[in-house]
Write a protein that holds these residues in place. Sequence first.
Motif, PDB file in Angstrom:
ATOM      1  N   ALA A  35       0.833  -1.204   0.000  1.00 16.18           N
ATOM      2  CA  ALA A  35       0.000   0.000   0.000  1.00 16.18           C
ATOM      3  C   ALA A  35       0.866   1.252   0.000  1.00 16.18           C
ATOM      4  O   ALA A  35       0.583   2.214  -0.723  1.00 16.18           O
ATOM      5  CB  ALA A  35      -0.935  -0.007   1.201  1.00 16.18           C
ATOM      6  N   LEU A  36       1.933   1.251   0.773  1.00 16.10           N
ATOM      7  CA  LEU A  36       2.820   2.419   0.825  1.00 16.10           C
ATOM      8  C   LEU A  36       3.552   2.617  -0.496  1.00 16.10           C
ATOM      9  O   LEU A  36       3.756   3.754  -0.933  1.00 16.10           O
ATOM     10  CB  LEU A  36       3.815   2.290   1.979  1.00 16.10           C
ATOM     11  N   VAL A  37       3.933   1.526  -1.143  1.00 11.63           N
ATOM     12  CA  VAL A  37       4.602   1.624  -2.453  1.00 11.63           C
ATOM     13  C   VAL A  37       3.675   2.287  -3.461  1.00 11.63           C
ATOM     14  O   VAL A  37       4.109   3.081  -4.300  1.00 11.63           O
ATOM     15  CB  VAL A  37       5.045   0.223  -2.938  1.00 11.63           C
ATOM     16  N   LYS A  38       2.362   2.003  -3.366  1.00 10.08           N
ATOM     17  CA  LYS A  38       1.388   2.616  -4.267  1.00 10.08           C
ATOM     18  C   LYS A  38       1.089   4.065  -3.892  1.00 10.08           C
ATOM     19  O   LYS A  38       0.402   4.759  -4.612  1.00 10.08           O
ATOM     20  CB  LYS A  38       0.076   1.826  -4.257  1.00 10.08           C
ATOM     21  N   GLY A  39       1.584   4.510  -2.748  1.00  7.23           N
ATOM     22  CA  GLY A  39       1.347   5.883  -2.312  1.00  7.23           C
ATOM     23  C   GLY A  39       0.128   6.049  -1.424  1.00  7.23           C
ATOM     24  O   GLY A  39      -0.269   7.167  -1.112  1.00  7.23           O
ATOM     25  N   ASP A  40      -0.480   4.938  -1.004  1.00  7.07           N
ATOM     26  CA  ASP A  40      -1.655   4.998  -0.142  1.00  7.07           C
ATOM     27  C   ASP A  40      -1.255   5.200   1.317  1.00  7.07           C
ATOM     28  O   ASP A  40      -0.160   4.830   1.727  1.00  7.07           O
ATOM     29  CB  ASP A  40      -2.464   3.703  -0.231  1.00  7.07           C
ATOM     30  N   LYS A  41      -2.175   5.769   2.086  1.00  7.08           N
ATOM     31  CA  LYS A  41      -2.013   5.822   3.538  1.00  7.08           C
ATOM     32  C   LYS A  41      -2.599   4.542   4.109  1.00  7.08           C
ATOM     33  O   LYS A  41      -3.527   3.966   3.542  1.00  7.08           O
ATOM     34  CB  LYS A  41      -2.773   7.009   4.127  1.00  7.08           C
ATOM     35  N   VAL A  42      -2.076   4.109   5.243  1.00  5.08           N
ATOM     36  CA  VAL A  42      -2.593   2.918   5.916  1.00  5.08           C
ATOM     37  C   VAL A  42      -2.989   3.311   7.340  1.00  5.08           C
ATOM     38  O   VAL A  42      -2.161   3.291   8.246  1.00  5.08           O
ATOM     39  CB  VAL A  42      -1.546   1.780   5.933  1.00  5.08           C
ATOM     40  N   PRO A  43      -4.258   3.699   7.520  1.00  6.89           N
ATOM     41  CA  PRO A  43      -4.705   4.057   8.872  1.00  6.89           C
ATOM     42  C   PRO A  43      -5.181   2.816   9.633  1.00  6.89           C
ATOM     43  O   PRO A  43      -5.979   2.035   9.124  1.00  6.89           O
ATOM     44  CB  PRO A  43      -5.868   5.017   8.619  1.00  6.89           C
ATOM     45  N   LEU A  44      -4.669   2.627  10.809  1.00  9.24           N
ATOM     46  CA  LEU A  44      -5.100   1.539  11.693  1.00  9.24           C
ATOM     47  C   LEU A  44      -5.723   2.214  12.903  1.00  9.24           C
ATOM     48  O   LEU A  44      -5.010   2.708  13.786  1.00  9.24           O
ATOM     49  CB  LEU A  44      -3.912   0.657  12.088  1.00  9.24           C
ATOM     50  N   VAL A  45      -7.037   2.287  12.924  1.00  9.41           N
ATOM     51  CA  VAL A  45      -7.772   3.060  13.924  1.00  9.41           C
ATOM     52  C   VAL A  45      -7.347   2.662  15.334  1.00  9.41           C
ATOM     53  O   VAL A  45      -7.307   1.481  15.679  1.00  9.41           O
ATOM     54  CB  VAL A  45      -9.293   2.878  13.742  1.00  9.41           C
ATOM     55  N   GLY A  46      -7.000   3.658  16.134  1.00 12.13           N
ATOM     56  CA  GLY A  46      -6.569   3.433  17.503  1.00 12.13           C
ATOM     57  C   GLY A  46      -5.088   3.124  17.634  1.00 12.13           C
ATOM     58  O   GLY A  46      -4.525   3.239  18.715  1.00 12.13           O
ATOM     59  N   PHE A  47      -4.453   2.728  16.543  1.00 10.03           N
ATOM     60  CA  PHE A  47      -3.018   2.397  16.592  1.00 10.03           C
ATOM     61  C   PHE A  47      -2.192   3.515  15.978  1.00 10.03           C
ATOM     62  O   PHE A  47      -1.300   4.054  16.613  1.00 10.03           O
ATOM     63  CB  PHE A  47      -2.752   1.069  15.881  1.00 10.03           C
ATOM     64  N   GLY A  48      -2.472   3.851  14.725  1.00  9.35           N
ATOM     65  CA  GLY A  48      -1.735   4.917  14.058  1.00  9.35           C
ATOM     66  C   GLY A  48      -1.885   4.839  12.560  1.00  9.35           C
ATOM     67  O   GLY A  48      -2.610   4.000  12.036  1.00  9.35           O
ATOM     68  N   VAL A  77       9.027   6.966   4.698  1.00  6.25           N
ATOM     69  CA  VAL A  77       7.869   6.407   5.383  1.00  6.25           C
ATOM     70  C   VAL A  77       7.739   7.117   6.734  1.00  6.25           C
ATOM     71  O   VAL A  77       8.718   7.306   7.439  1.00  6.25           O
ATOM     72  CB  VAL A  77       8.039   4.887   5.604  1.00  6.25           C
ATOM     73  N   SER A  78       6.511   7.497   7.059  1.00  2.00           N
ATOM     74  CA  SER A  78       6.282   8.114   8.360  1.00  2.00           C
ATOM     75  C   SER A  78       5.159   7.376   9.068  1.00  2.00           C
ATOM     76  O   SER A  78       4.309   6.744   8.442  1.00  2.00           O
ATOM     77  CB  SER A  78       5.960   9.601   8.215  1.00  2.00           C
ATOM     78  N   PHE A  79       5.170   7.475  10.379  1.00  2.00           N
ATOM     79  CA  PHE A  79       4.139   6.855  11.206  1.00  2.00           C
ATOM     80  C   PHE A  79       3.687   7.875  12.233  1.00  2.00           C
ATOM     81  O   PHE A  79       4.509   8.480  12.920  1.00  2.00           O
ATOM     82  CB  PHE A  79       4.693   5.609  11.918  1.00  2.00           C
ATOM     83  N   LYS A  80       2.388   8.079  12.322  1.00  4.55           N
ATOM     84  CA  LYS A  80       1.818   8.955  13.325  1.00  4.55           C
ATOM     85  C   LYS A  80       0.982   8.113  14.262  1.00  4.55           C
ATOM     86  O   LYS A  80       0.007   7.474  13.835  1.00  4.55           O
ATOM     87  CB  LYS A  80       0.966  10.049  12.679  1.00  4.55           C
ATOM     88  N   ALA A  81       1.362   8.080  15.521  1.00  7.11           N
ATOM     89  CA  ALA A  81       0.679   7.248  16.505  1.00  7.11           C
ATOM     90  C   ALA A  81      -0.744   7.748  16.738  1.00  7.11           C
ATOM     91  O   ALA A  81      -1.001   8.958  16.784  1.00  7.11           O
ATOM     92  CB  ALA A  81       1.447   7.241  17.816  1.00  7.11           C
ATOM     93  N   GLY A  82      -1.667   6.817  16.906  1.00  5.79           N
ATOM     94  CA  GLY A  82      -3.060   7.145  17.199  1.00  5.79           C
ATOM     95  C   GLY A  82      -3.236   7.450  18.682  1.00  5.79           C
ATOM     96  O   GLY A  82      -2.372   7.172  19.517  1.00  5.79           O
ATOM     97  N   SER A  83      -4.374   7.999  19.019  1.00  7.51           N
ATOM     98  CA  SER A  83      -4.619   8.425  20.406  1.00  7.51           C
ATOM     99  C   SER A  83      -4.620   7.246  21.379  1.00  7.51           C
ATOM    100  O   SER A  83      -4.107   7.370  22.489  1.00  7.51           O
ATOM    101  CB  SER A  83      -5.928   9.197  20.506  1.00  7.51           C
ATOM    102  N   ALA A  84      -5.159   6.108  20.984  1.00  2.63           N
ATOM    103  CA  ALA A  84      -5.179   4.951  21.885  1.00  2.63           C
ATOM    104  C   ALA A  84      -3.763   4.467  22.184  1.00  2.63           C
ATOM    105  O   ALA A  84      -3.455   4.108  23.324  1.00  2.63           O
ATOM    106  CB  ALA A  84      -6.012   3.829  21.285  1.00  2.63           C
ATOM    107  N   LEU A  85      -2.900   4.476  21.176  1.00  5.42           N
ATOM    108  CA  LEU A  85      -1.508   4.058  21.391  1.00  5.42           C
ATOM    109  C   LEU A  85      -0.786   5.060  22.275  1.00  5.42           C
ATOM    110  O   LEU A  85      -0.061   4.681  23.191  1.00  5.42           O
ATOM    111  CB  LEU A  85      -0.786   3.924  20.034  1.00  5.42           C
TER     112      LEU A  85
END
Length: 90
Positions: A35-48, A77-85
């Motif tokens: 997904a990242l190679v295609k340029g998509d975001k990967v949101p994992l609700v509650g995780f990041g 590649v960047s990762f933004k932590a979700g509020s639950a994490l």
Amino acid sequence: MKKVELVEAVAEAAGLTKADATRAIDATFTVITDALVKGDKVPLVGFGTFSVSKRAAREGRNPKTGATVQIAARNAVSFKAGSALKDAVN
């Protein structure tokens, strides 16, 4: 935590064999990477959220010689932590 330890923890928590847990983890990493190679975001609700950002070309310095060098543009590649994490860690 190393991958082996992650596999053992997932296998125990989900009631899977280590082989099944390894396949599940590898598949997860592959899907996120694709997904990242295609340029998509990967949101994992509650995780990041995993995303790709573009870094422009720039000028840098060689710390050893002080010479100016050109640094090529690239994707990062960047990762933004979700509020639950964030709440779990703090």
